[in-house]
Design a protein around this motif. Structure first.
Motif, PDB file in Angstrom:
ATOM      1  N   VAL A 114       0.841  -1.195   0.000  1.00  7.77           N
ATOM      2  CA  VAL A 114       0.000   0.000   0.000  1.00  7.77           C
ATOM      3  C   VAL A 114       0.880   1.250   0.000  1.00  7.77           C
ATOM      4  O   VAL A 114       1.821   1.359   0.786  1.00  7.77           O
ATOM      5  N   ILE A 115       0.544   2.180  -0.898  1.00  4.60           N
ATOM      6  CA  ILE A 115       1.299   3.429  -1.027  1.00  4.60           C
ATOM      7  C   ILE A 115       0.660   4.540  -0.208  1.00  4.60           C
ATOM      8  O   ILE A 115       1.347   5.326   0.455  1.00  4.60           O
ATOM      9  N   SER A 116      -0.677   4.627  -0.255  1.00  4.32           N
ATOM     10  CA  SER A 116      -1.386   5.697   0.450  1.00  4.32           C
ATOM     11  C   SER A 116      -2.655   5.149   1.097  1.00  4.32           C
ATOM     12  O   SER A 116      -3.201   4.137   0.658  1.00  4.32           O
ATOM     13  N   HIS A 117      -3.112   5.824   2.122  1.00  6.62           N
ATOM     14  CA  HIS A 117      -4.258   5.368   2.922  1.00  6.62           C
ATOM     15  C   HIS A 117      -5.539   5.295   2.086  1.00  6.62           C
ATOM     16  O   HIS A 117      -5.809   6.150   1.247  1.00  6.62           O
ATOM     17  N   PHE A 118      -6.333   4.255   2.317  1.00  5.38           N
ATOM     18  CA  PHE A 118      -7.676   4.163   1.743  1.00  5.38           C
ATOM     19  C   PHE A 118      -8.512   3.260   2.631  1.00  5.38           C
ATOM     20  O   PHE A 118      -8.011   2.693   3.613  1.00  5.38           O
ATOM     21  N   LYS A 119      -9.791   3.133   2.324  1.00  5.15           N
ATOM     22  CA  LYS A 119     -10.689   2.307   3.115  1.00  5.15           C
ATOM     23  C   LYS A 119     -11.317   1.215   2.246  1.00  5.15           C
ATOM     24  O   LYS A 119     -11.632   1.436   1.077  1.00  5.15           O
TER      25      LYS A 119
END
Length: 514
Positions: A379-384
């Motif tokens: 994962v590179i950047s936050h998500f849901k």
């Protein structure tokens, strides 16, 4: 006396504080809205719960903890996806947020000195190599140009089986199919015949087997910080890894230098090494990303790790499922034989007229995807996903094997029913998230065209040319259908598939087996 009191109260205090510690961890998890996680051990986390077949272990855990599940793999935070809806969120909606690769994982251990297309982190180099693979190496036009190679290698396989059929000798289809796919890939990549090649095919076989052994072993440094490298050195794992990498590197170095020296002399068409050397020569000075010799080696290694066994594995599973069900076998053989007639072999142009063959291949890939856990992402950047937070540096895997057996999407999911794809628009090209044998999104397998073209041709000819029987004494229900972990994160049939071929072409009015 004081020491005695301390010895009594210290363990008691730790025991009393342990539930408090667990409660605080639980509240922290709830506050961060992390996915549910099975109970963990200190240091190891959930590693002990993966078992010999991780995709099956994770499937069982997901039944209790849900289709979006957290794990702690040593020091690595991980999330496993086991439903089509969650896979769509990850591989489509949030594809850019999680399309990188962990620095060390699986076959990436052998490519750590290369900038390769399968295991390289997301960035300019990866995008450049991906573009080369999609538009040049594995485009529909390029795959079609290698059709004669596939047909020649399949014809050689059929001829070798004809010899066994004449004496009613059982054939080890597992061994023959692995040799076939290796031969096809060898010629496509190097432009040379695998048998009798000056490139020492015996040595190549040896290196591939060593790769399999290394990739199937546990690497402590992937999961245990600070001490893992010590464990790998004490067990000899790191030495084996270095030895295999340098053997493969030397082999590819010899191949590339041989191609540079000989040019395209006496060649009817470019092989993959020729093509990449030409692209390297033609690139302009102002390019920010340039193709290097290490890039060529990385692509070659990805091709061998990803192509040699996956095609063979799929045909083996298809034949195993068909031999267990005589009704399905007869239906498949009737389709191909009624269309081909007495031509003697199946060629590329015939495949589009064999819809049931296509259903068999789809059903095989659903029930037995050769890579049941899609190659891990980072994962590179936050998500849901499903209202759970997924944070950067999380190790993320999609369990394609579990999704292909989910009763929410598939009726009688454990049964081999090719007819489920009749009049169905579901395909494996990354748009139907209940069916992901090749993945989806930016990291979808770039060699889908090559894989399917090979699968179709091999299976069609096996069904056309021969009737198949079990060796004496073996019954349909006794065929071992257990799985085992193989090369490069693949899963294959645990035992070899040995069957007796019966020459169908002898009964035809015209026999064109030659």
């Amino acid at each position: 006396m004081a020491m005695h009191t301390l010895a009594v109260w210290l363990p008691l205090t730790l025991i009393l504080l342990c539930p408090l510690f667990i409660l605080l961890k639980k509240k922290t998890r709830e506050k961060k809205q992390l996915p549910p996680c099975p109970p963990k051990l200190p240091i190891l986390g959930n590693l002990h719960q993966l078992g010999a077949l991780p995709h099956q272990s994770l499937w069982q855990l997901s039944k209790k903890y849900g289709p979006v599940m957290s794990l702690q793999l040593g020091h690595l935070p991980a999330v496993t996806i086991s439903s089509a809806d969650a896979a769509r969120e990850v591989l489509k909606t949030h594809d850019l947020a999680c399309c990188s690769r962990p620095s060390l994982v699986g076959a990436g251990r052998l490519t750590y000195n290369y900038s390769d297309v399968a295991f390289a982190p997301y960035g300019d180099y990866w995008r450049h190599l991906r573009k080369i693979c999609v538009l040049e190496l594995f485009s529909s036009k390029r795959v079609q140009s290698f059709q004669s190679i596939r047909e020649e290698e399949v014809a050689a396989l059929m001829n070798s089986i004809f010899q066994s059929a004449s004496s009613a000798t059982p054939v080890d289809l597992t061994q023959k199919l692995f040799s076939l796919t290796a031969g096809i890939i060898f010629r496509i990549a190097f432009g040379r015949s695998f048998q009798g090649s000056s490139l020492h095919h015996d040595r190549f076989h040896e290196v591939v087997h060593e790769c399999e052994a290394v990739l199937g072993s546990f690497s402590a440094q992937e999961y245990l910080p600070y001490v893992g490298w010590i464990v790998d050195r004490l067990t000899g794992h790191q030495a084996r890894l270095d030895r295999v990498f340098h053997k493969m590197d030397s082999f590819f170095e010899h191949v590339i230098e041989d191609h540079i020296a000989s040019g395209n002399a006496e060649k009817d068409q470019e092989d993959i090494v020729d093509l990449m050397i030409r692209m390297q020569r033609d690139q302009t000075e102002h390019r920010t990303t340039r193709l290097t010799k290490d890039n060529i080696k990385g692509v070659l290694l990805n091709i061998f790790l990803g192509a040699i066994d996956t095609g063979a594995i799929t045909v083996i599973w298809a034949m195993a499922e068909l031999i267990r069900n005589s009704k399905l076998m007869k239906k498949a053989q009737s389709e191909v034989r009624n269309y081909i007639g007495n031509k003697g072999s199946v060629i590329k142009g015939d495949i589009e007229h064999l819809p049931y063959l296509n259903m068999i291949i789809k059903e095989t890939l659903r029930l037995h995807p050769p890579a049941p856990l899609l190659l891990p992402r980072e994962v590179i950047s936050h998500f849901k996903v499903n209202d759970y937070n997924i944070y950067p540096k999380t190790f993320l895997q999609v369990n394609a094997w579990a999704i292909g057996r989910d009763p929410n999407y598939w009726k009688e999911p454990e049964e081999f029913i090719p007819e489920r794809f009749d009049d169905s628009s579901i395909d494996f090209k990354g748009q139907n998230f209940e069916f992901l044998p090749f993945g989806a999104g930016r990291r979808i397998c770039p060699a889908i065209n090559l894989a399917t073209a090979t699968l179709e041709l091999v299976l069609a000819n096996l069904l056309y040319c021969f009737d198949w029987k079990f060796p004496s004494g073996l019954k349909e229900e006794e065929l071992n259908m257990e799985e085992t972990v193989g090369l490069s994160l693949t899963v294959s049939k645990k035992t070899g598939l040995n069957l007796v071929p019966v020459n169908y072409l002898e009964s035809l009015p015209v026999n064109n087996t030659s």
